[in-house]
Design a protein around this motif. Sequence first.
Motif, PDB file in Angstrom:
ATOM      1  N   ASP A  76     -17.920  29.757  63.235  1.00  9.30           N
ATOM      2  CA  ASP A  76     -18.293  30.884  64.112  1.00  9.30           C
ATOM      3  C   ASP A  76     -19.300  30.413  65.145  1.00  9.30           C
TER       4      ASP A  76
ATOM      5  N   GLN B 278     -12.526  31.119  60.620  1.00  8.53           N
ATOM      6  CA  GLN B 278     -11.083  31.115  60.414  1.00  8.53           C
ATOM      7  C   GLN B 278     -10.624  29.976  59.497  1.00  8.53           C
TER       8      GLN B 278
ATOM      9  N   ALA C 123      -5.738  40.756  69.489  1.00 14.37           N
ATOM     10  CA  ALA C 123      -4.489  41.514  69.423  1.00 14.37           C
ATOM     11  C   ALA C 123      -3.538  41.111  70.541  1.00 14.37           C
TER      12      ALA C 123
ATOM     13  N   LEU D  29      -4.188  38.196  64.521  1.00 13.00           N
ATOM     14  CA  LEU D  29      -4.813  39.454  64.136  1.00 13.00           C
ATOM     15  C   LEU D  29      -5.821  39.247  63.010  1.00 13.00           C
ATOM     16  N   LEU D  30      -5.444  38.420  62.017  1.00 10.26           N
ATOM     17  CA  LEU D  30      -6.382  38.109  60.934  1.00 10.26           C
ATOM     18  C   LEU D  30      -7.569  37.311  61.444  1.00 10.26           C
TER      19      LEU D  30
ATOM     20  N   GLY E 141      -8.966  37.372  64.337  1.00 10.23           N
ATOM     21  CA  GLY E 141      -9.896  38.203  65.085  1.00 10.23           C
ATOM     22  C   GLY E 141     -10.807  39.031  64.211  1.00 10.23           C
ATOM     23  N   ARG E 142     -10.455  39.193  62.937  1.00  8.99           N
ATOM     24  CA  ARG E 142     -11.268  39.976  62.015  1.00  8.99           C
ATOM     25  C   ARG E 142     -12.197  39.107  61.171  1.00  8.99           C
ATOM     26  N   MET E 143     -12.133  37.803  61.356  1.00  9.62           N
ATOM     27  CA  MET E 143     -12.932  36.866  60.553  1.00  9.62           C
ATOM     28  C   MET E 143     -14.011  36.222  61.393  1.00  9.62           C
ATOM     29  N   ARG E 144     -15.162  36.002  60.800  1.00 11.46           N
ATOM     30  CA  ARG E 144     -16.201  35.237  61.487  1.00 11.46           C
ATOM     31  C   ARG E 144     -15.863  33.750  61.485  1.00 11.46           C
TER      32      ARG E 144
ATOM     33  N   ASP F  81     -11.947  43.282  74.836  1.00  9.64           N
ATOM     34  CA  ASP F  81     -12.188  43.939  73.558  1.00  9.64           C
ATOM     35  C   ASP F  81     -10.975  43.894  72.639  1.00  9.64           C
ATOM     36  N   ARG F  82      -9.853  43.390  73.138  1.00 12.02           N
ATOM     37  CA  ARG F  82      -8.623  43.313  72.344  1.00 12.02           C
ATOM     38  C   ARG F  82      -8.000  41.932  72.475  1.00 12.02           C
TER      39      ARG F  82
ATOM     40  N   THR G  90      -5.737  31.403  69.589  1.00  8.51           N
ATOM     41  CA  THR G  90      -6.810  32.350  69.320  1.00  8.51           C
ATOM     42  C   THR G  90      -8.165  31.655  69.288  1.00  8.51           C
TER      43      THR G  90
END
Length: 436
Positions: free
Chosen positions: A433, A319, A159, A311-312, A314-317, A155-156, A365
């Motif tokens: 994605d 990249q 990060a 980090l960015l 992981g927040r994007m569908r 789940d992380r 990532t």
Amino acid sequence: MTEGSTTASAPAGAPATIRSSAGTDAPRRSPLAHPALLLVGIVLASLNMRAALSSVSPLVGELAQEYGLSSATSSLVTSVPVLFLGLGAFVAPWLGRRFGPERVLFGALLLLAAGALVRALPSVTALYGGGVLVGTAIAVLNVLMPGLVKRDFPDRAAAMTSVYTGSMIAGATLGAAASVPLEHALGGWRGSLASWSVLACFAALAWLPQLLIRRAPLQVRTVAGTGSGSGARPAVAPGTAARALEHRSVWRSPLAWQVTLFMGFQSLWTYVLIAWMPTIFTDHGMSRSTAGVIFAFNNLVQVAGAFAVPLLAGRMRSQRPLVVLVTSMVAAGYVGLMVAPVQGAWLWSAALGVGQGGAVGLALTLIVLRSGDAMTAARLSGMSQTVGYLLAAFGPLAAGTLHQATGSWTAPIIAVLGICVAALGVGLLAARDRTV
């Protein structure tokens, strides 16, 4: 059954999701017994994943003078370890499955310490042989780390990728910055190269608790993971179907190849700089000490990109914006090295640093994000780093050969700019994605 289910919660007669040879529960459970120890072990192991490589570049001039090496043969000092980053990556997934990732990582750290010592022996054969050991050890660390992150921190994952990638770049910075001072303090380049065995031994000591926690290697019997976290896969009974799923080949996946080529291209442009950036500066009249400081600055700036980009991502569908950003910054830095290497050295080093750190963080990532489960992440990590580092190994050698043939750094830099264009193309495809 979901990825986190255990034998105790499964219906009667249902197979366990993931079981060790000792019959323990799913692997998400055991590392959390000592999360602080695990985090410290990951950080210290990651510090070793570049330090022994970056510490050589500021000393290449002394090595060439000591052994009478040409530009092409000098490049082998950095190319040989990178070559074995690829060859070692080929066997690392099998070693992890056979003996367990904790044991293999511990052994890799000890092998890295031995390689650093061998490399400092008074023989050109030992110099290259130590590079073989160093490259093989780092390959194992490179390949197994994404699988550990995917398995232990599902789940992380982004990060934690940021944490270990940033630590890896911090180790590279330390290696580049401390190499020449250690040379002066320890009486020569041999002492400087050998000193990195201390860092590897310290990391092995910090990793030792993980061996005590995990006495048995994990063996996947049945896979019931989630893809991108959007739904459960049905459990597969042991037998032919389970073996087919376990050995499903990522080598046949176009997406896996896109991730792999992006890894390879960004590794190539990075190792060209690791091998030759200080020499490019000194060939244009800069002092060796100043070139070493700017090279260390380049590595230091990479930490920012290595932390921020995962980090960015992981927040994007998708990249794709990050792919454009990092490749553009690297290309701009290389153009600067070609047109005004000394006048804008700090600026080009900063642009290259953010781009390099962001690119390696993004590449690692993508391995995690494009994998549906920990087993796929380990296989994709092995594939991308085997092919990627074999490809990257030719970068320093090709750049040195072109420089020797033309007497200029223009041709090698133009060739790397072509690699940047290729990396942009495959990176845009890898950033979609989807999962392997």
